[in-house]
Design a protein around this motif. Structure first.
Motif, PDB file in Angstrom:
ATOM      1  N   LEU A   1      -5.296   4.983   2.432  1.00 23.34           N
ATOM      2  CA  LEU A   1      -6.455   4.139   2.170  1.00 23.34           C
ATOM      3  C   LEU A   1      -7.743   4.951   2.195  1.00 23.34           C
TER       4      LEU A   1
ATOM      5  N   LEU B   1     -13.626  -2.546  -0.310  1.00 24.67           N
ATOM      6  CA  LEU B   1     -12.858  -1.301  -0.379  1.00 24.67           C
ATOM      7  C   LEU B   1     -13.622  -0.251  -1.182  1.00 24.67           C
TER       8      LEU B   1
ATOM      9  N   TYR C   1     -14.518  -0.410   6.078  1.00 23.91           N
ATOM     10  CA  TYR C   1     -13.070  -0.636   6.010  1.00 23.91           C
ATOM     11  C   TYR C   1     -12.672  -1.844   6.852  1.00 23.91           C
TER      12      TYR C   1
ATOM     13  N   GLU D   1      -2.541  -3.810  -4.192  1.00 22.72           N
ATOM     14  CA  GLU D   1      -1.331  -3.003  -4.110  1.00 22.72           C
ATOM     15  C   GLU D   1      -0.623  -3.026  -5.449  1.00 22.72           C
TER      16      GLU D   1
ATOM     17  N   ALA E   1      -4.023   4.389  -1.786  1.00 21.90           N
ATOM     18  CA  ALA E   1      -3.088   3.365  -1.309  1.00 21.90           C
ATOM     19  C   ALA E   1      -3.009   2.177  -2.256  1.00 21.90           C
ATOM     20  N   THR E   2      -4.101   1.918  -2.944  1.00 19.70           N
ATOM     21  CA  THR E   2      -4.183   0.759  -3.837  1.00 19.70           C
ATOM     22  C   THR E   2      -4.894   1.199  -5.111  1.00 19.70           C
TER      23      THR E   2
ATOM     24  N   LYS F   1       0.831  -1.207   0.000  1.00 20.76           N
ATOM     25  CA  LYS F   1       0.000   0.000   0.000  1.00 20.76           C
ATOM     26  C   LYS F   1       0.867   1.258   0.000  1.00 20.76           C
TER      27      LYS F   1
ATOM     28  N   GLY G   1      -8.504  -2.650  -4.867  1.00 21.29           N
ATOM     29  CA  GLY G   1      -7.927  -2.950  -3.566  1.00 21.29           C
ATOM     30  C   GLY G   1      -6.604  -3.684  -3.661  1.00 21.29           C
TER      31      GLY G   1
END
Lengths: 558, 298
Positions: A279, B251, B270, A291, A284-285, A262, A289
């Motif tokens: 995030l 997410l 989350y 990385e 972050a990704t 991330k 979701g």
């Protein structure tokens, strides 16, 4: 200057060439091949390459070139050495390494340019495999190693690095990204990727924590990694960093690109500490979701909402990612802008938004090359040597330019890692210098037919005692009298892989966008890193100017 | 490459007759890559044609059904479709091909053995050989489509999916694949139509729950792109209810809730994302602190 026909390359976007890029390396005086271990590479230390830095070290108003260089696994302290090239004009350079007192032979990775001691001259900070190095610009054409006195010699494997006024006290602090703990005498056993035995890492190696140095105002720095909050994250495989006011709150944020982990987005809190909100902000990704590798980072206002959007280059079999800044969050715009599937075969590094054809919108260019020498389309879905990708902005999409007879590098395949962009020959368009791992440094001249006027804006905070004269972190907005549309640039630092681009905002304008010549003028709104604003009006175009706190001066004109 | 939970079943549909072979579930495939099962009611397909991709046109197909797989291939299917045994499968398939050089089924299994390992460049020539040898093996086009998708070749992938839909017009996961390409090309109305077809044709199939959930999550992308955040949230609620391990949907749900200003709900979303990540990809839920030794990138 005559250019061999074979070197002249035309990028035919339509029937009329709009972008023309010419490799002028042979005539440039730069004949340098960087090294990074021994080919074929067998250890992770050998695969990331070294960066470039543009710096006006001699104060003559043009940009000189610093080239970081690697070494070999058996002697990482004694490589062939970094080099400094002085810009002689017309894209000709002179090697002044020795004359400048630069004697850096350690395996060097990243380059940051900034006025570390606040004396008005830009200095050089270098991340290394081993202690990092701060070279103070003495102002007489020489540099002095002041690492120990300044306290910035972090011994880890540094990658990206950038200066920025992170505590809003007027001087330039320093963020240093670290990658992994690696001992070339005890390398990890090989790993496997897509069924092929390859060099190991970064997974399986210990991630190294990053370092935040606070400028003490006297040329020394204090490691505030812990107290600043930047260590309240899990150490990760850091590669890139960008310092920019991404949330528009008037303070600088730190975006750290982590390899296969991330990303961090450190935002400054009310108490002055930083908190990772990557995030929460959606940076972050990627959207799914997952990385990503995040080697290169580029910033531009892609969706024209006045906020800095973030583009990153990533590993092969993944996509590059365009994150649109919506204020409180980033929205994944990769597909929407046509940048998703097309990038899957490529492993990207340096990247930038730049208006190459000076038509008013920013194009996108990125350089590629795989880390695994065994890579091929059949074995790893990606070749070891790869062409760059060039996209012209076309409405709400980026359209790839892939004419095989076009710009030579588009027709070839390379191991490119680093690149820097600037108007190096002072003709109003943006040229570039590109560095290939274990390969040449190339000088590329922009010969695109001008579509419209241009303006290059630099900053010169001429107040007595100013310690960030070049305004790193500032926001520059152009108001056009005949349009409601604004153009915005940020003097962000870091970004393009392990390299330092100059703090200059280049604007192109579509033909007719500013009305008839010669009365073409624009207004500017410069928001300085301390929040102050300067709003010069009736700024003539086709100029390179330096905006001061209460005026502007012309550096170059057509 | 991200891993996903075991897929319930994989059925290689050979032709419009839906001659199929049950095989064990592959693992380690891309999150969006679907299960495929034969569903055979006709629906209109799009106008694009495969001519530019050197795929056969439907009117060029030989009449009749394709031949069944050679009996000795049947034990190899499970090996070929498991990424952990796919290497062994290829050794045995090599031997089979020595004796049956014209076996399209063997080429398809060979391709699949790479495909389940995420080695699309290696899989591709075997898919293409399978198509040349027997253009009536419908499943080849479906997986070839995903192979091309992951190689970044949008138009060829679209043509392959379309060819598969010629055989099996109600195959939801080929509609899904085209929807992904439409999304990439910013044809969001077309993408929505494809994702809705993917849901419609797979709803009620318990082995397709994850795929239905994935289609709902992709519909949320369409809604977000349109700025319809409440609709996006509805789709994501459905997606995570159907398949709680779809961590990317958690997410997205978190991000939509943040955008809606529902911070407390976002925090719960989350937490659900982290929990799903811990279940599905535990090596990532730690923040990468303890990656497996010797592992390579993606």
């Amino acid at each position: 200057m005559p250019v061999p026909t074979s070197m002249l390359v035309i990028l035919a976007v339509t029937q009329t060439p709009r972008i023309v890029l010419t490799d002028v390396t042979d005539a440039s005086g730069i004949a340098m091949t960087t090294i990074s271990g021994t080919r074929p590479h067998t250890q992770i230390l050998e695969v990331n390459g070294s960066g470039l830095g543009l710096i006006d070290y001699d104060g003559d108003d043009d940009l000189d070139l610093f080239v970081a260089n690697g070494a070999t696994l058996d002697d990482p302290e004694h490589g062939p050495g970094c080099r400094l090239y002085r810009n002689l004009g017309d894209l000709r350079f002179e090697d002044v390494t020795a004359a400048a007192g630069i004697d850096v032979h350690r395996w060097t990775m990243g380059v940051a340019v900034g006025d570390a001691d606040g004396d008005g001259r830009d200095d050089l900070y270098l991340t290394c495999f081993g202690p990092n190095i701060l070279l103070r610009n003495a102002g007489d054409g020489t540099f002095t190693d002041v690492t120990a006195a300044a306290g910035v010699g972090d011994p880890g494997w540094g990658t990206g690095c950038a200066f920025g006024d992170l505590d809003a006290d007027g001087d330039l602090d320093l963020y240093v990204v670290n990658y992994v703990a690696f001992d070339p005498t005890h390398p990890p056993p090989p790993a496997e990727f897509k069924g092929v035995t390859v060099l190991a890492g970064p997974k399986g190696l210990a991630a190294a924590p990053d370092v935040l140095y606070e400028n003490q105002g006297d040329g020394t720095f204090l490691d505030v990694s812990e107290s600043s909050g930047c260590r309240a994250v899990m150490p990760s495989f850091g590669l890139g960093v960008l310092i920019c006011d991404l949330d528009g709150n008037g303070t600088q944020d730190i975006l750290v690109g982590n390899d296969s982990q991330k990303n961090f987005l450190f935002e400054r809190q009310a108490d002055g500490r930083f908190k990772d909100v990557g995030l929460r902000r959606g940076i972050a990704t990627n959207m799914e979701g997952s990385e990503q590798a995040t080697m290169g980072i580029a910033v531009a206002d892609v969706d024209d909402n006045g906020r800095p959007d973030v583009f990153s280059t990533n590993f092969s079999s993944d996509t590059n990612t365009l994150l649109l800044n919506k204020g409180r969050f980033f929205d994944d715009g990769t597909s929407r802008f046509g940048l998703s599937m097309i990038s899957r075969p490529y492993l990207g590094w340096a990247c930038s938004f730049v208006d190459l054809d000076r038509d008013g919108d920013e194009d996108l260019i990125m350089f590629n090359g795989h880390v695994y020498p065994q890579a091929s389309r059949q074995t790893m879905d990606s070749e070891y040597e790869q062409p760059p990708l060039l996209f012209e902005r076309s409405g709400d999409r980026f359209e790839r330019i892939d004419d095989p007879d076009a710009f030579g590098m588009l027709g070839g395949a390379y191991r490119t890692r680093a690149a820097v962009w600037a108007d190096l020959d002072r003709d109003g368009d943006v040229d570039m210098i590109v560095s290939e791992i274990d390969g040449p440094v190339r000088v590329i001249r922009n010969d695109s037919p001008p579509q419209g006027p241009w303006l290059i804006v630099e900053l010169d905070d001429n107040r007595p005692g100013a310690r960030n004269r070049r305004g790193l972190g500032a926001r520059i907005e152009v108001d056009m009298p005949r349009s409601t549309r604004k153009r915005t640039r940020w003097l962000a630092t870091g970004g393009s892989f392990q390299s330092a681009n100059p703090p200059a905002a280049h604007f192109g304008f579509a033909a007719g966008e500013l009305g008839p010549a010669p009365e073409q003028t624009v207004g500017l709104t410069v928001t300085w890193p301390d929040g102050g604003a300067t709003k010069p009006t009736d700024v003539p175009v086709n100029r390179r100017i330096a905006v001061q706190r209460d005026a502007f001066r012309v550096i170059d004109a057509d | 490459m991200p891993a996903i939970p075991a897929i319930a079943a994989l059925v290689l549909a050979a032709a419009t007759s839906a001659a199929a072979a049950q095989v064990p579930p592959p693992t380690g495939v891309e999150p969006d890559r679907p299960v495929i099962a034969p569903i055979t009611a006709p629906v209109p397909t799009s106008e694009s044609t495969p001519e530019s991709t050197n795929l056969p046109r439907p009117d060029e197909l030989p009449p009749g059904d394709p031949p069944p797989p050679e009996p000795e291939l049947l034990p190899l299917r499970a090996l070929a479709l498991d990424p952990h045994t796919a290497d062994e499968a290829r050794i045995r398939l090599d031997a089979h091909l020595d004796a049956h050089a014209d076996s399209a089924w063997a080429q398809l299994l060979y391709a699949m053995s790479y495909h389940v390992q995420g080695r699309y460049g290696s899989a591709r020539p075997h898919f293409e050989r399978a198509i040349r040898l027997e253009p009536r093996l419908s499943a080849t086009y479906h997986f070839y489509g995903y192979c091309l998708y992951y190689l970044g070749e949008a138009e060829r992938a679209r043509a392959a999916f379309e060819m598969h839909l010629h055989f099996l017009p109600r195959e939801g996961n080929s509609h899904f694949g085209i929807g992904l390409i439409d999304l990439d090309e910013d044809h969001i109305d077309d993408a929505e139509r494809r994702f809705r077809l993917a849901i419609e044709y797979q709803a009620g199939n318990r082995r397709r729950i994850k795929d239905v959930a994935a289609a709902h999550a992709r519909l949320s992308d369409v809604d977000v792109r349109r700025g319809h955040l409440d609709d996006a949230l509805d789709e994501l609620d459905t997606a995570v209810a159907l398949y709680p391990d779809l961590y990317g949907a958690h997410l997205k749900r978190y991000q939509v809730l943040v955008r809606l200003g529902r911070d407390e709900d976002a925090d719960h979303a989350y937490d659900a994302y982290e929990a799903a990540l811990a279940r599905v990809r535990p090596e990532l839920s730690t923040g990468g602190a303890a990656p497996s030794a010797g592992a390579a990138r993606p």
